[in-house]
Design an enzyme around this catalytic site. Structure first.
Site, mmCIF file in Angstrom:
data_model
loop_
_atom_site.group_PDB
_atom_site.id
_atom_site.type_symbol
_atom_site.label_atom_id
_atom_site.label_comp_id
_atom_site.label_asym_id
_atom_site.label_seq_id
_atom_site.Cartn_x
_atom_site.Cartn_y
_atom_site.Cartn_z
ATOM 1 N N GLY A 11 -8.646 20.565 28.582
ATOM 2 C CA GLY A 11 -8.007 20.932 29.850
ATOM 3 C C GLY A 11 -6.924 21.963 29.624
ATOM 4 N N ALA A 12 -7.181 22.891 28.686
ATOM 5 C CA ALA A 12 -6.118 23.814 28.230
ATOM 6 C C ALA A 12 -6.185 25.178 28.900
ATOM 7 C CB ALA A 12 -6.179 23.955 26.710
ATOM 8 N N ARG A 14 -5.057 25.800 31.800
ATOM 9 C CA ARG A 14 -3.850 25.984 32.632
ATOM 10 C C ARG A 14 -2.931 24.767 32.472
ATOM 11 N NH1 ARG A 14 -6.680 24.623 38.516
ATOM 12 N NH2 ARG A 14 -6.166 22.402 38.454
ATOM 13 N N ASP A 61 -17.515 20.134 29.297
ATOM 14 C CA ASP A 61 -17.103 19.045 30.177
ATOM 15 C C ASP A 61 -16.869 17.833 29.275
ATOM 16 O OD1 ASP A 61 -17.009 16.803 31.791
ATOM 17 O OD2 ASP A 61 -18.703 17.391 33.049
ATOM 18 N N TYR A 152 -6.925 6.739 39.568
ATOM 19 C CA TYR A 152 -6.118 7.458 38.574
ATOM 20 C C TYR A 152 -5.192 6.498 37.812
ATOM 21 C CZ TYR A 152 -2.967 11.267 36.971
ATOM 22 O OH TYR A 152 -2.219 12.156 36.227
ATOM 23 N N LYS A 156 -5.213 5.918 33.871
ATOM 24 C CA LYS A 156 -4.041 6.223 33.043
ATOM 25 C C LYS A 156 -3.501 4.969 32.336
ATOM 26 C CE LYS A 156 -3.742 10.656 33.495
ATOM 27 N NZ LYS A 156 -4.294 11.481 32.381
HETATM 28 P P1 NAD Z 1 -4.189 20.726 36.008
HETATM 29 O O1 NAD Z 1 -5.056 20.297 37.127
HETATM 30 O O2 NAD Z 1 -3.268 21.881 36.206
HETATM 31 O O3 NAD Z 1 -5.081 21.024 34.704
HETATM 32 C C1 NAD Z 1 -6.103 20.153 34.298
HETATM 33 C C2 NAD Z 1 -7.142 20.932 33.508
HETATM 34 O O4 NAD Z 1 -8.171 20.021 33.113
HETATM 35 C C3 NAD Z 1 -7.811 22.040 34.351
HETATM 36 O O5 NAD Z 1 -7.793 23.275 33.651
HETATM 37 C C4 NAD Z 1 -9.228 21.509 34.552
HETATM 38 O O6 NAD Z 1 -10.224 22.537 34.656
HETATM 39 C C5 NAD Z 1 -9.419 20.672 33.286
HETATM 40 N N1 NAD Z 1 -10.514 19.719 33.431
HETATM 41 C C6 NAD Z 1 -10.774 18.923 34.504
HETATM 42 N N2 NAD Z 1 -11.898 18.220 34.300
HETATM 43 C C7 NAD Z 1 -12.360 18.569 33.079
HETATM 44 C C8 NAD Z 1 -13.497 18.180 32.320
HETATM 45 N N3 NAD Z 1 -14.386 17.290 32.789
HETATM 46 N N4 NAD Z 1 -13.677 18.744 31.098
HETATM 47 C C9 NAD Z 1 -12.798 19.653 30.615
HETATM 48 N N5 NAD Z 1 -11.702 20.064 31.298
HETATM 49 C C10 NAD Z 1 -11.488 19.526 32.521
HETATM 50 O O7 NAD Z 1 -3.389 19.400 35.567
HETATM 51 P P2 NAD Z 1 -2.011 19.205 34.750
HETATM 52 O O8 NAD Z 1 -0.954 18.904 35.737
HETATM 53 O O9 NAD Z 1 -1.819 20.279 33.744
HETATM 54 O O10 NAD Z 1 -2.348 17.808 34.025
HETATM 55 C C11 NAD Z 1 -2.769 17.703 32.661
HETATM 56 C C12 NAD Z 1 -2.854 16.229 32.298
HETATM 57 O O11 NAD Z 1 -1.587 15.607 32.477
HETATM 58 C C13 NAD Z 1 -3.846 15.435 33.142
HETATM 59 O O12 NAD Z 1 -4.479 14.459 32.334
HETATM 60 C C14 NAD Z 1 -2.954 14.777 34.162
HETATM 61 O O13 NAD Z 1 -3.546 13.626 34.697
HETATM 62 C C15 NAD Z 1 -1.721 14.488 33.328
HETATM 63 N N6 NAD Z 1 -0.494 14.322 34.108
HETATM 64 C C16 NAD Z 1 -0.017 15.324 34.903
HETATM 65 C C17 NAD Z 1 1.157 15.103 35.620
HETATM 66 C C18 NAD Z 1 1.758 16.150 36.522
HETATM 67 O O14 NAD Z 1 2.748 15.849 37.199
HETATM 68 N N7 NAD Z 1 1.249 17.373 36.555
HETATM 69 C C19 NAD Z 1 1.821 13.872 35.538
HETATM 70 C C20 NAD Z 1 1.287 12.878 34.717
HETATM 71 C C21 NAD Z 1 0.133 13.115 34.005
#
Ligand code: NAD
Length: 251
Positions: A11-12, A14, A61, A152, A156
């Site tokens: 998920g890198a 963005r 994926d 979710y 988590k």
């Molecule tokens: P984001 O939506 O900006 O980025 C997530 C990335 O994961 C995207 O680039 C997406 O294309 C990729 N992705 C989704 N499904 C995928 C798959 N099946 N295979 C490969 N890549 C996939 O989210 P973020 O805010 O950067 O969150 C990153 C992580 O941190 C997530 O696990 C999220 O649940 C967790 N998180 C985020 C927050 C927050 O406040 N942003 C808080 C707690 C936890």
């Protein structure tokens, strides 16, 4: 022989994953930048290369076993055996329980939990061979329960149990596993949540910041800094832990 300095971040393309990939590259790791579409990883890879680092864009994926196996093999062939894995890929399908579809449930559980399982199972082969490894899983403060997030929060919370079990099973191979549970981090994910509830993102962030002890929302770099420590050599006695990176304590 020293273990190879190769990391995979899922998920890198963005958000938090991109910040983690850049930070690990700064720390001297060659980084496999994994996301759903290879082309979407190009910006992260370009930023790493512009700063003098090494990175490879990989489209996969994480919930698909064949794509995971192929993606990890590509990293191993082109960068070297991956010894660090950051399971960060994630999606939201928020809905109150009575409106939550089976697809909402399955999608979220598949990406977070099945994805972390498949990636870890594949990468541990290299880690145990190298007798050194670090796994960091992204949990969330939502693991403690959050309205509209039955799927979710279950995923988590599941990440936390999964992490502790990896720590127990893989410790004797020099592999640690830890989870980071972020609070509110400013990314496209939280922007999408604001849009879903019909709020301006700036107002949404202000509201969130007021309830956070340090009086600000988090940035992706706040999480990247914690990952950087957990994957370091000196963190080798820290394993099976959940670190809340949320600007204050959690229950
Ligand atoms: P984001 O939506 O900006 O980025 C997530 C990335 O994961 C995207 O680039 C997406 O294309 C990729 N992705 C989704 N499904 C995928 C798959 N099946 N295979 C490969 N890549 C996939 O989210 P973020 O805010 O950067 O969150 C990153 C992580 O941190 C997530 O696990 C999220 O649940 C967790 N998180 C985020 C927050 C927050 O406040 N942003 C808080 C707690 C936890």
């Amino acid at each position: 022989m020293a273990p190879s300095r190769v990391a995979i971040v899922t998920g890198a393309a963005r958000g938090i994953g991109a910040a983690v990939a850049k930070r690990l590259a700064q720390d001297g790791f060659a980084v496999g930048v994994v996301d759903l579409v290879e082309d979407n990883c190009k910006d992260t890879v370009a930023a790493i290369q512009a700063a003098g680092g090494t990175a490879l864009a990989v489209g996969a994926d994480v919930s698909n076993a064949e794509q995971v196996a192929a993606g990890v093999s590509r990293v191993a062939e082109e960068l070297g055996a991956p010894t660090v894995l950051v399971n960060n890929a994630g999606v939201l399908r928020d809905n109150l329980l009575f409106k939550m579809s089976e697809d909402d449930w399955d999608t979220v559980l598949n990406v977070h939990l099945r994805g972390a399982f498949l990636m870890s199972r594949e990468v541990q082969k290299h880690q145990t061979e190298q007798k050194w490894g670090r796994i960091v899983n992204l949990s969330s403060t939502s693991a403690l329960g959050n309205r509209g997030q039955a799927n979710y929060s279950a995923a988590k919370a599941g990440m936390q149990g999964f992490t502790k079990t990896l720590a127990i099973e893989l410790g004797k191979f020099g592999v640690t596993a830890n989870a980071i549970a972020p609070g509110f981090i400013e990314t496209d994910m939280t922007a999408a949540t604001a849009a879903r509830v019909g709020m301006d993102f700036e107002r949404f962030k202000e509201g969130a910041a007021a309830a956070i002890p340090v009086r600000r929302v988090g940035q992706p770099e706040d999480i990247a800094a914690c990952v950087s420590y957990l994957v370091s050599d000196e963190a080798g006695f820290v394993s099976g832990q959940v670190i809340y990176v949320a600007g204050g304590p959690q229950d």
